[in-house]
Design an enzyme around this catalytic site. Sequence first.
Site, PDB file in Angstrom:
ATOM      1  CB  SER A  93      -8.215 -53.656  33.051  1.00 57.31           C
ATOM      2  OG  SER A  93      -8.507 -53.920  31.695  1.00 57.31           O
ATOM      3  CG  MET A  94      -8.354 -60.069  33.268  1.00 60.86           C
ATOM      4  SD  MET A  94      -7.018 -61.095  32.649  1.00 60.86           S
ATOM      5  CE  MET A  94      -5.734 -60.791  33.877  1.00 60.86           C
ATOM      6  CG  ASP A 194     -11.029 -47.099  29.493  1.00 63.04           C
ATOM      7  OD1 ASP A 194     -10.240 -47.547  28.637  1.00 63.04           O
ATOM      8  OD2 ASP A 194     -11.207 -47.628  30.599  1.00 63.04           O
ATOM      9  CG  HIS A 224      -7.749 -48.915  30.638  1.00 57.81           C
ATOM     10  ND1 HIS A 224      -9.015 -49.348  30.973  1.00 57.81           N
ATOM     11  CD2 HIS A 224      -6.931 -49.988  30.825  1.00 57.81           C
ATOM     12  CE1 HIS A 224      -8.974 -50.622  31.331  1.00 57.81           C
ATOM     13  NE2 HIS A 224      -7.731 -51.040  31.254  1.00 57.81           N
TER      14      HIS A 224
END
Length: 259
Positions: A93-94, A194, A224
């Site tokens: 993710s980030m 996701d 996710h």
Amino acid sequence: MPVLPGAEPYRHEGGEIGVLLCHGFTGSPQSLRPWAEHLAEHGHTVSLPLLPGHGTRWEDMRLTGWQDWYAEVDRELRNLRDRCERVFVGGLSMGGALALRLAAKHGEGVAGVLLVNPANKVHGLAAYTLPVSRHFVRTAPGIVSDIAKEGPVELGYARVPLHSAHSLRKFFGQVDRELPQVTQPLLLLRSRQDHTVPAVDSERILSRVSSTDVTEIVLEQSYHVATLDHDADRIFEESLGFIGRVATGVGREGTTARG
């Protein structure tokens, strides 16, 4: 403030290949711990830091921004480069955006990039109001444990400080501008379903990086937080194969694999 049980950073001293893993926004090393341990079990030196403001309480996070989070992983990468012959960076993710910026900034100091459901943008109309709304509303509901598998739970914040979300939005814009500087071999694994980061983020990343050795894999059974989900073992094995291939110089110049 004490770190939540399970959110501690993880480090393992292994061989000459180092791997730096970066966790996601409002999350913690817990979501990547099995991935890190798998790499360590196969002889790699591994660093999985806890980002500033994470792993304690959301009130601590609102005092931090993207410069703090990036500085932490940049410091860890420099430490790994001092100890290892080759270093790979990866993230969820980030954390994927952090890994991409490390690759853009460090060039040949990063051997390859491993991404799982990488984020590239804060989506939704609310994102455009963050510059103003963060001054009037402190938090919004968090998004954690987007996992298809029954049992695993992601350790993260139930609230998102809007000050930090605003900083995240600016960070994604910064990374997006720097994506053409990413030239390293790249492995991107994304979940078909996701509920946190849409597929368009991965598409945007792949369309803007300058890497010629690119492998994209679609995960069919996970949401996710795929590193804790049904496809976790595949992520671990694909990562090992990618690292082994790149580290030994067996290339796939100019190809994109999907599967």
